[in-house]
Design a protein around this motif. Structure first.
Motif, mmCIF file in Angstrom:
data_model
loop_
_atom_site.group_PDB
_atom_site.id
_atom_site.type_symbol
_atom_site.label_atom_id
_atom_site.label_comp_id
_atom_site.label_asym_id
_atom_site.label_seq_id
_atom_site.Cartn_x
_atom_site.Cartn_y
_atom_site.Cartn_z
ATOM 1 N N ASP A 110 -6.058 4.811 0.116
ATOM 2 C CA ASP A 110 -6.155 2.961 -0.343
ATOM 3 C C ASP A 110 -7.141 2.586 1.208
ATOM 4 O O ASP A 110 -7.137 2.687 2.124
ATOM 5 C CB ASP A 110 -4.895 2.272 -0.112
ATOM 6 C CG ASP A 110 -5.156 0.812 -0.383
ATOM 7 O OD1 ASP A 110 -6.038 0.464 -0.350
ATOM 8 O OD2 ASP A 110 -3.977 0.421 -0.839
ATOM 9 N N TRP A 145 3.626 1.288 -9.369
ATOM 10 C CA TRP A 145 4.104 2.561 -9.864
ATOM 11 C C TRP A 145 5.364 2.162 -10.722
ATOM 12 O O TRP A 145 5.918 1.382 -10.768
ATOM 13 C CB TRP A 145 4.658 3.473 -8.675
ATOM 14 C CG TRP A 145 3.421 3.867 -7.712
ATOM 15 C CD1 TRP A 145 2.277 3.818 -8.026
ATOM 16 C CD2 TRP A 145 3.583 4.247 -6.790
ATOM 17 N NE1 TRP A 145 1.511 4.182 -6.945
ATOM 18 C CE2 TRP A 145 2.368 4.567 -5.922
ATOM 19 C CE3 TRP A 145 4.661 4.682 -5.771
ATOM 20 C CZ2 TRP A 145 2.327 4.842 -4.569
ATOM 21 C CZ3 TRP A 145 4.491 5.148 -4.517
ATOM 22 C CH2 TRP A 145 3.199 5.363 -3.837
ATOM 23 N N GLY A 176 -3.200 6.798 3.512
ATOM 24 C CA GLY A 176 -3.275 7.335 2.433
ATOM 25 C C GLY A 176 -4.967 6.980 2.070
ATOM 26 O O GLY A 176 -5.673 6.684 2.876
ATOM 27 N N ALA A 195 6.106 8.501 -5.140
ATOM 28 C CA ALA A 195 4.964 8.551 -5.953
ATOM 29 C C ALA A 195 5.225 9.864 -6.778
ATOM 30 O O ALA A 195 5.488 10.785 -6.379
ATOM 31 C CB ALA A 195 3.488 8.605 -5.503
ATOM 32 N N ALA A 243 3.429 10.601 -0.831
ATOM 33 C CA ALA A 243 3.122 9.105 -1.066
ATOM 34 C C ALA A 243 4.366 8.324 -1.332
ATOM 35 O O ALA A 243 5.133 8.744 -2.386
ATOM 36 C CB ALA A 243 1.996 8.936 -2.063
ATOM 37 N N THR A 290 -2.675 5.929 -5.627
ATOM 38 C CA THR A 290 -2.408 5.643 -4.005
ATOM 39 C C THR A 290 -3.376 4.995 -3.335
ATOM 40 O O THR A 290 -3.261 4.274 -2.379
ATOM 41 C CB THR A 290 -2.162 6.885 -3.637
ATOM 42 O OG1 THR A 290 -3.238 7.840 -3.907
ATOM 43 C CG2 THR A 290 -0.750 7.756 -4.064
ATOM 44 N N ASN A 291 -4.556 4.655 -4.367
ATOM 45 C CA ASN A 291 -5.925 3.802 -3.470
ATOM 46 C C ASN A 291 -5.791 2.611 -4.118
ATOM 47 O O ASN A 291 -7.138 2.047 -3.910
ATOM 48 C CB ASN A 291 -7.054 4.785 -3.958
ATOM 49 C CG ASN A 291 -7.233 4.896 -5.422
ATOM 50 O OD1 ASN A 291 -6.396 4.576 -6.133
ATOM 51 N ND2 ASN A 291 -8.290 5.337 -5.706
ATOM 52 N N ASN A 302 1.456 8.030 3.144
ATOM 53 C CA ASN A 302 2.014 9.235 3.066
ATOM 54 C C ASN A 302 2.883 9.690 4.276
ATOM 55 O O ASN A 302 2.704 9.382 5.586
ATOM 56 C CB ASN A 302 0.807 10.282 3.318
ATOM 57 C CG ASN A 302 -0.120 10.302 1.962
ATOM 58 O OD1 ASN A 302 0.272 10.073 0.972
ATOM 59 N ND2 ASN A 302 -1.392 10.511 2.225
ATOM 60 N N ARG A 304 6.045 4.110 -1.069
ATOM 61 C CA ARG A 304 5.698 2.662 -0.794
ATOM 62 C C ARG A 304 7.119 2.000 -0.228
ATOM 63 O O ARG A 304 8.034 2.364 -0.736
ATOM 64 C CB ARG A 304 5.065 1.784 -2.079
ATOM 65 C CG ARG A 304 3.939 2.030 -2.511
ATOM 66 C CD ARG A 304 3.439 1.360 -3.803
ATOM 67 N NE ARG A 304 2.069 1.446 -3.841
ATOM 68 C CZ ARG A 304 1.479 1.190 -5.089
ATOM 69 N NH1 ARG A 304 2.225 1.056 -6.048
ATOM 70 N NH2 ARG A 304 -0.002 0.940 -4.877
ATOM 71 N N HIS A 329 0.985 -1.212 0.191
ATOM 72 C CA HIS A 329 -0.043 -0.029 -0.011
ATOM 73 C C HIS A 329 0.986 1.246 -0.068
ATOM 74 O O HIS A 329 1.935 1.413 0.719
ATOM 75 C CB HIS A 329 -0.713 0.115 1.314
ATOM 76 C CG HIS A 329 -1.684 -1.132 1.516
ATOM 77 N ND1 HIS A 329 -2.778 -1.629 0.742
ATOM 78 C CD2 HIS A 329 -1.498 -2.204 2.542
ATOM 79 C CE1 HIS A 329 -3.329 -2.560 1.253
ATOM 80 N NE2 HIS A 329 -2.317 -3.170 2.013
ATOM 81 N N ALA A 330 0.316 2.223 -0.427
ATOM 82 C CA ALA A 330 0.957 3.734 -0.202
ATOM 83 C C ALA A 330 0.782 4.166 0.902
ATOM 84 O O ALA A 330 -0.540 4.150 1.305
ATOM 85 C CB ALA A 330 0.386 4.636 -1.352
#
Ligand code: HEM
Length: 311
Positions: free
Chosen positions: A290, A247, A288, A234, A185, A240-241, A176, A187, A173-174
């Motif tokens: 997600d 990416w 974030g 990012a 953002a 990000t969701n 922040n 990972r 997941h991303a």
């Protein structure tokens, strides 16, 4: 009903479906049932400090507890197959609080939302008569949810690691990173110092069912095992969701620190009874957009509630 109760009851539905898919093993996690815990130190190199105020990502080393696991919901499934392996890291911060990073040896997930994950579990349910899942149901699911195809492609070619210390692990997941007004953002990914080392299927067939649990303590008796923590940054427009989407590979990456695992924890039972939680974040890091991490937190609490009552 409040939104929170509805979400908790949905988490209960999902954990029930997990049990129906993999079986119910009282006292164990409903996923990643077999695991083993270690202690060590994470030493940040300061590279992340311009992006986040998080205490473990500045310059002072912090003690960590790490749980490696086989992703199966059964505690007795053999290690020598192409299955997910987990690496859950708890950072013990100077102010007495903790924060977790939970990762698996997969770069992308197989569902983009909790609802899709539930539908996928439905497609993976074993037929009560044949005892196996109907491949046509999974094909139908993938036809309707093509975003899940890359994740299943990764699962099919997952390496069988020589050691828990010779696999790469992604938190997927991303999250922040926050530093004053700035949000970035990112990972996370753990890269093993030992490099990627894998077994052929023939070699894996000669190993004991729990060889990964046995191997790491033996290796640590000869010296520490290390991992580098890398973050991918990012750029505007990167999703990000959606945990099913990577990416682009050319995004900037930073090495932000190094983990050194030293020895097994003394009290395995104590650590087996803990919950590692993707939403256990710390100031300087935010969830974030997600939908999955906050939902996972609820599902992990349901699993914890059951296993801690030996259900
Ligand atoms: C909707 C999605 C997901 C659901 C419902 C789910 C559910 C669960 C549950 C119920 C547990 C057992 C928790 C406990 O009893 O402590 C678990 C453990 C775990 N999950 Fe997930 N999970 C999801 C997605 C993910 C993803 C995307 C990752 C990888 C980033 C992941 C990695 C892990 C790991 C490594 C563990 C073991 C943690 C430990 O060692 O304590 N899960 N999951």
């Amino acid at each position: 009903m409040t939104a929170e109760t509805t979400e908790t009851s949905f988490a209960t539905t999902v954990v029930d479906a997990m049990e129906q898919t993999t079986g119910k093993y009282p006292g164990y996690r409903r996923a990643h049932a077999r695991g083993v815990c270690f202690q060590g130190t994470f030493t940040p190199n300061g590279e992340a400090s311009r992006l986040t105020t998080a205490a473990h990502l500045q310059t002072s080393p912090v003690p960590v507890t790490v749980r490696f696991s086989n992703s199966n919901g059964s505690p007795s499934v053999a290690d020598g197959n192409r299955a997910g392996r987990g690496m859950a890291v708890r950072f013990h911060l100077p102010d007495g609080t903790d924060t977790d990073i939970i990762s698996v040896n997969l770069p992308v997930f197989i569902a983009s939302s909790p609802e899709h994950f539930l539908n996928l579990l439905g497609a993976l349910q074993k037929d009560p008569v044949t005892g196996v899942a109907d491949p046509a149901k999974l094909q139908a699911y993938l036809g309707a949810n093509p975003e899940a195809i890359p994740g299943f492609g990764e699962v099919a070619q997952m390496p069988i690691p020589v050691s828990y210390g010779t696999a790469k692990y992604w938190a997927i997941h991303a999250f922040n990173f926050v530093n004053s007004a700035k949000h970035q953002a990112i990972r996370y990914r753990w890269e093993p110092d030992l490099g990627l080392q894998e077994l052929s299927e023939a070699e894996a067939a000669t190993k004991s069912a729990e060889y990964l649990t046995e191997e790491l303590p033996e290796r640590l008796a000869k010296g520490p095992v290390g991992f580098t923590l890398r973050i991918q940054l990012a750029e505007p427009g990167d999703p990000t969701n959606d945990a099913t989407k990577q990416w682009p590979a050319d995004r900037t990456e930073l090495v932000v620190g190094r983990l050194e695992i030293v020895e097994p924890v003394e009290d395995q039972a104590h650590w087996a009874a803990q919950v590692f939680d993707p939403a256990r974040i710390t100031p300087g890091v935010e969830l974030g957009d997600d939908p999955i991490p906050a939902f996972r937190s609820l599902a992990y609490a349901v699993s914890f509630g059951r296993r801690s009552h030996n259900e």
